[in-house]
Design a protein around this motif. Structure first.
Motif, PDB file in Angstrom:
ATOM      1  N   GLY A 116      36.435  53.949  42.411  1.00 14.21           N
ATOM      2  CA  GLY A 116      36.293  54.714  43.644  1.00 14.21           C
ATOM      3  C   GLY A 116      35.903  53.865  44.841  1.00 14.21           C
ATOM      4  N   ILE A 117      35.326  54.534  45.828  1.00 19.24           N
ATOM      5  CA  ILE A 117      34.948  53.833  47.058  1.00 19.24           C
ATOM      6  C   ILE A 117      33.841  52.830  46.806  1.00 19.24           C
ATOM      7  CG2 ILE A 117      33.260  55.599  47.722  1.00 19.24           C
ATOM      8  CD1 ILE A 117      35.624  53.610  50.072  1.00 19.24           C
ATOM      9  N   GLN A 118      32.983  53.106  45.808  1.00 19.70           N
ATOM     10  CA  GLN A 118      31.911  52.155  45.497  1.00 19.70           C
ATOM     11  C   GLN A 118      32.473  50.861  44.928  1.00 19.70           C
ATOM     12  OE1 GLN A 118      32.329  55.069  43.979  1.00 19.70           O
ATOM     13  NE2 GLN A 118      31.976  54.952  41.756  1.00 19.70           N
ATOM     14  N   GLY A 119      33.578  50.959  44.179  1.00 18.98           N
ATOM     15  CA  GLY A 119      34.219  49.761  43.659  1.00 18.98           C
ATOM     16  C   GLY A 119      34.822  48.916  44.764  1.00 18.98           C
ATOM     17  N   GLU A 182      44.575  42.306  30.815  1.00 17.86           N
ATOM     18  CA  GLU A 182      44.339  42.546  32.242  1.00 17.86           C
ATOM     19  C   GLU A 182      42.919  42.120  32.628  1.00 17.86           C
ATOM     20  OE1 GLU A 182      44.834  43.723  36.194  1.00 17.86           O
ATOM     21  OE2 GLU A 182      46.273  43.275  34.610  1.00 17.86           O
ATOM     22  N   ILE A 183      41.952  42.418  31.764  1.00 12.50           N
ATOM     23  CA  ILE A 183      40.575  42.008  32.028  1.00 12.50           C
ATOM     24  C   ILE A 183      40.475  40.484  32.064  1.00 12.50           C
ATOM     25  CG2 ILE A 183      38.237  41.950  31.064  1.00 12.50           C
ATOM     26  CD1 ILE A 183      38.712  44.796  30.040  1.00 12.50           C
ATOM     27  N   GLY A 187      39.521  38.506  35.362  1.00 11.97           N
ATOM     28  CA  GLY A 187      38.280  37.741  35.330  1.00 11.97           C
ATOM     29  C   GLY A 187      38.490  36.285  35.685  1.00 11.97           C
ATOM     30  N   VAL A 188      39.574  35.693  35.174  1.00 12.68           N
ATOM     31  CA  VAL A 188      39.896  34.313  35.522  1.00 12.68           C
ATOM     32  C   VAL A 188      40.214  34.206  37.008  1.00 12.68           C
ATOM     33  CG1 VAL A 188      41.585  32.470  35.180  1.00 12.68           C
ATOM     34  CG2 VAL A 188      40.644  33.663  33.206  1.00 12.68           C
ATOM     35  N   GLY A 189      40.927  35.204  37.545  1.00 13.29           N
ATOM     36  CA  GLY A 189      41.236  35.209  38.972  1.00 13.29           C
ATOM     37  C   GLY A 189      39.983  35.242  39.828  1.00 13.29           C
ATOM     38  N   VAL A 190      39.016  36.069  39.454  1.00  9.30           N
ATOM     39  CA  VAL A 190      37.743  36.127  40.189  1.00  9.30           C
ATOM     40  C   VAL A 190      37.059  34.767  40.149  1.00  9.30           C
ATOM     41  CG1 VAL A 190      35.426  37.129  40.216  1.00  9.30           C
ATOM     42  CG2 VAL A 190      37.421  38.600  39.835  1.00  9.30           C
ATOM     43  N   LEU A 235      37.659  45.583  38.004  1.00  8.01           N
ATOM     44  CA  LEU A 235      36.921  46.842  37.941  1.00  8.01           C
ATOM     45  C   LEU A 235      37.804  47.965  37.372  1.00  8.01           C
ATOM     46  CD1 LEU A 235      34.986  46.751  41.329  1.00  8.01           C
ATOM     47  CD2 LEU A 235      34.031  46.435  39.043  1.00  8.01           C
ATOM     48  N   ILE A 236      39.066  48.006  37.798  1.00  4.45           N
ATOM     49  CA  ILE A 236      39.986  49.023  37.273  1.00  4.45           C
ATOM     50  C   ILE A 236      40.205  48.832  35.781  1.00  4.45           C
ATOM     51  CG2 ILE A 236      42.375  49.835  37.362  1.00  4.45           C
ATOM     52  CD1 ILE A 236      42.333  49.111  40.394  1.00  4.45           C
ATOM     53  N   ALA A 237      40.405  47.575  35.364  1.00  3.75           N
ATOM     54  CA  ALA A 237      40.656  47.305  33.941  1.00  3.75           C
ATOM     55  C   ALA A 237      39.437  47.642  33.087  1.00  3.75           C
ATOM     56  CB  ALA A 237      41.044  45.835  33.769  1.00  3.75           C
TER      57      ALA A 237
END
Length: 242
Positions: A116-119, A182-183, A187-190, A235-237
């Motif tokens: 949501g918006i908090q994410g 996907e996670i 995570g690697v992208g972050v 966060l979505i994953a």
């Protein structure tokens, strides 16, 4: 994911270079902020299209994506020549289009339970934290450590792009995209783009002269917009979207 070739080109130019643009980051920062504001405006427009006229979104999305890629290369070449008067409107348009193409991911995030918006706020705060961390660490790197980190991040981003292309092709041809994959990719992208935030503060003053501040702004913009995207994807994953 936004194009990262500007970041890789900056690393190549910085190798074995002394400080040639001591003020380039300070000059670039207002334009990075302005670009992110325009991106937010483009994303808001895209969300309105999705909600009010969803059949129109995909055709305009692909059109915006193609134009965005063209503008990236044109604006980068103009900015590297320090033709800032011509580069600025090109980069402003690029930022708006980038926001529009980002709106699909934002729509998914806003509709995902637990995000949501908090994410979206968490992703934005994560970018801010990466900026503070990057400035503190990257500005104090030695040449040996700076070039080693830059090379590591560069190679990691190339590997990430290959993994993402493979993921897309696997999905297109009917394969199942497991949540753990996907996670892992997100995570690697972050991790990599947090590293890129550090590298920017080492590389950019060695790659660009002070009058090339728009080139530096584009490189930093790409770092933070990609970091924002990967935090949202993570966060979505994590929250169970298949």
């Amino acid at each position: 994911m936004s194009n990262t070739s500007n970041f890789r080109a900056a690393i190549r130019e910085a190798r074995n270079q002394s400080l040639i643009g001591p003020n380039v980051i300070a000059k670039a920062l207002p334009f990075v902020g302005g670009g992110l504001v325009l991106t937010a405006a483009g994303a808001f427009g895209g969300l309105q299209v999705i909600r009010n006229n969803p059949d129109l979104f995909m055709p305009t999305f692909f059109g915006a994506l193609v134009l965005e890629l063209i503008l990236f290369f044109v604006a980068r070449n103009v900015a590297e020549k320090a033709n800032n008067g011509m580069a600025l409107p090109l980069l402003a348009t690029y930022s708006l289009l980038s926001g529009y193409t980002l709106s699909g991911l934002l729509f998914v995030a806003l509709g995902t339970a637990g995000v949501g918006i908090q994410g979206v706020g968490i992703a934005a705060l994560g970018c801010g934290a990466a900026f503070i961390f990057g400035r503190q660490v990257g500005s104090n790197l030695s040449d040996q450590d700076g070039l080693a980190l830059a090379k590591t991040v560069q190679m990691g981003i190339i590997a990430l792009l290959v993994a993402m292309v493979g993921q897309i092709l696997f999905t297109v041809f009917g394969g199942y995209n497991p949540t753990w994959l996907e996670i892992a990719i997100s995570g690697v992208g972050v991790f990599l783009f947090t590293g890129a935030a550090v590298v920017d503060f080492y590389v950019l003053p060695r790659a660009y002269r002070d009058e090339q501040y728009l080139s530096a702004a584009l490189s930093m913009y790409l770092t933070y917009i990609n970091l924002f995207i990967f935090i949202l994807r993570l966060l979505i994953a994590i929250n169970g979207r298949d």
